[in-house]
Design an enzyme around this catalytic site. Sequence first.
Site, PDB file in Angstrom:
ATOM      1  N   GLY A   1       0.879  -1.286   0.197  1.00  0.00           N
ATOM      2  CA  GLY A   1      -0.004   0.021  -0.045  1.00  0.00           C
ATOM      3  C   GLY A   1       0.896   1.175   0.015  1.00  0.00           C
TER       4      GLY A   1
ATOM      5  CB  CYS B   1     -26.125  -8.998 -17.638  1.00  0.00           C
ATOM      6  SG  CYS B   1     -25.555  -8.848 -19.404  1.00  0.00           S
TER       7      CYS B   1
ATOM      8  CB  CYS C   1     -24.915 -13.496 -19.652  1.00  0.00           C
ATOM      9  SG  CYS C   1     -24.258 -12.213 -18.070  1.00  0.00           S
TER      10      CYS C   1
ATOM     11  CB  CYS D   1     -21.413  -8.109 -18.231  1.00  0.00           C
ATOM     12  SG  CYS D   1     -22.585  -9.304 -17.300  1.00  0.00           S
TER      13      CYS D   1
ATOM     14  CB  CYS E   1     -20.932 -10.772 -20.673  1.00  0.00           C
ATOM     15  SG  CYS E   1     -22.732 -10.511 -21.039  1.00  0.00           S
TER      16      CYS E   1
END
Lengths: 258, 285, 375
Positions: free
Chosen positions: B32, B241, B244, B266, B272
């Site tokens: 980080g 979606c 899909c 998506c 997808c």
Amino acid sequence: MSDAPLLEARGLSLRYGPIAALDEVGIEIHPGEVVAIVGESGSGKTTLLRVLSGLLRPEAGSVTYRDPEGTPHAVHSMGEAALRRLHRSDWGFVHQNPRDGLRMGVSAGGNIGERLMATGARHYGGLRAAATEWLQRVEIDPSRIDTLPGKFSGGMQQRLQIARTLVTHPRLVFMDEPTGGLDVSVQARLLDLLRTLVAELGLAVLLVTHDIAAARLLAHRLLVMRHGKVVEQGLTDRVLDDPQHEYTQLLVASVLAA
Amino acid sequence: MSAEAGYNFGYLDENTKRMIRRALLKAVAVPGHQVPFGSREMPLPYGWGTGGIQVTASVIGPDDTLKVIDQGADDTTNAVSIRRFFARVAGVATTERTGEATVIQTRHRIPETPLREGQILVYQVPMPEPLFRLEPRVAETKRMHALADYGLMHVKLYEDIARHGHVAISYNYPVMVADRYLMSPSPIPAFDNPKLHRMPALQLFGAGREKRIYAVPPYTDVRSLDFEDHPFRPVRADAPCALCGSRESYLDEVVTDDRGGRMFVCSDTDYCNTRQAAATQEAAE
Amino acid sequence: MAYVAVKGGERAIDAAHAWLAETRRGDAAVPELSLAQIEQQMGLAVDRVMAEGACYDRGLAALAIKQARGDLIEAAFLLRAYRTTLPRFGASLPIDSGAMRIRRRISATYKDLPGGQVLGPTFDYTHRLLDFALAGDRPVSQEPGRESPRPASLAGSQPAPAPAGIAAGLPRVTGILAQEGLMAPEAPGEAEPPDLTREPLAFPAGRPLRLQALARGDEGFLLAMGYSTQRGYGNAHPFVGEIRMGEVAVEILPPELGFAVEIGEITVTECQMVNQFAGSKTEPPQFTRGYGLVFGHGERKAMAMSLVDRALRADELGEEATAPAQCQEFVLYHCDNVEATGFVEHLKLPHYVDFQSELEKVREMRATVLREAAE
């Protein structure tokens, strides 16, 4: 008041070019004690405050802070991280201009909450409650909790700065001309509020002011500074009612004349 | 495929790659923490993924398989451009399948398909400093990181809740890495933040213009900032979606006409397509 | 001692001008540039000079570039200076960018949208590798270069556009947001907008005046200002709602006719930047617009302008204005490169008299300090 001083300084010296801002200054302040440093502008009192609070390094001398466990710490050799921690927990600093002490882009509530969050508070409801309580204590309508400080009057901004500083119950607060920029009537109200809060919280305060009346109202003890030197010190009433040094006499006289 | 003649493998010269790898090692060692590095001028403009490209160029080898996505999709113009770049200067195999890739360079998304050990996810980062909107001075933010002085970030979250009732950060939602450093996850939607936490893959972040690299090693704790009584909640459009039918994936809104018509699909095109193919196959069986 | 003085410098000036003309021409063995070459092959330089010179005339801009030896600020200055000599017959009607014949149109906020994304002639996805094929003397083929990928799978992308533009009357992205009430409306003002070319800047400057100043402001300055808002100096969360570039008709309304007449066509680039707005006591959260419009194909400038325009709306939207880009006076007084270059460069004029008094003053102050130190 306990015997061991909370903050103790010895032999502080600092020069700006040919000018001595501090010349062999010593001072101590005990828990719960309010000490005022008075003098005209240029006397070195603001420099002293900055040196005592670790913001400015002296050329000579030492400042020692005693933590709640009684352990002494040399302020100028403790490292930035520790000093910052001290500044956001045990200590507080009230600036003359509230804009220097407040975040003007952050609401009143956020300003009060900042020190709590910096010391680990993570409960929003708790922060709101603390902010509400402190707005009331400094006589600001709690419904203004989400207002930006810019919408407040000068007196309210100063009271908000005080709330923001005192919310973590610091042991020692440095105040630099806290009533400086305010109207006389507003000053009186603020001094009254400060006196109440200081007594309730048992704060030690180091107050820098050129306002003798403010010093008389708030301070237990008084130091008079001139040209970087402490020319006289003692209990407030004694110094003001029976000034020994001619400069103190002049200061007191100028107040009486005004 | 072979690399373009006249250029070193991966475009950068070997000394530059070594310099970047040293920065990467340090970044992995201090999760980080932003490590400055000598970011080079690249043949793509700053802000278009030069940090990610330099990181990818430094970690990729001839046996790697590269996937590049932008906004989750393999077919967006910038993803196409970067994939072509590496095909040209490194001659590596490329893929659109998340599972097949060993190195995935991404802009603004984490793939829906969970990543596994051994994969590397390289993020393109426009602004590595999570505090910059609150404190634009870099010297000051460095000090704040050094002292873990992050109260100001919480003030921002407090202000959002006070004003809107919830935290008004929808992307680039700040996280704490390994309980020490505040980090920008790059402008991924907040929806993706939970995927950062304890991910088995190595996550590398490159900011070319700002000249910073940082990293999240595998299985590292990554927590989105929040309050006890206002916990972090990822959001997505409340719709399946249209292609899909997924109710779990992050969705793009597609405007279909100028009379208010729109559909949701998506954003992760590989996810997808895979689901659509599976559904077709299921129907055929 | 060629640089002697203002007095008696006439011969020196004549000689300098002759030298300049010679230098401008360069090696006489190299063929001289024609204005047509500049106009056609340095098209973006021409566009920039027209924008900052505040005069839409490609031929004059090309001439200015040639005369200025490619110094574009000098060229913009030449064009401005010429512009002031032209009589003003009237003002056009507002151009309608919605009716633009589009050559380029992209949105970063929607993957696909009615009318599709049109990349057009852009550097965007070229890899910045020097193309040595362009260095040779042999003519370069006209077909699209190898550095112009046109991904077939790009949703809604169009085949290679004809230079004349490929579509007209496409809806604007900001309009799509406005339908849902998500975009702060901008009511067309009835008031005659001020004209920056005839009246000096006055503060506080309204948005029409600000946009005029920005439209002819220096690209580099606006770029840096816009960039600063992205780096935390100003509160920006920008998205490119839409950039469109193409041809629009210019119409005037002759009072004696009573109907509009088209007098020609100009190329413009428009950028609408969509920005978050947190809302206020009286308005719900919504998006607000930063707007940029420049002559020619000036995408960088249009984008930077829209960032700066939005930053300058801080006061109007009740935001705290703390950054340079949010300060009207700072931005508007310093964005004009003709003014800026004049004042910066005037420092090379003689200042003997002022400097002499400074010298005396510094000597005096030093003497005082040294004397005190000695005491």
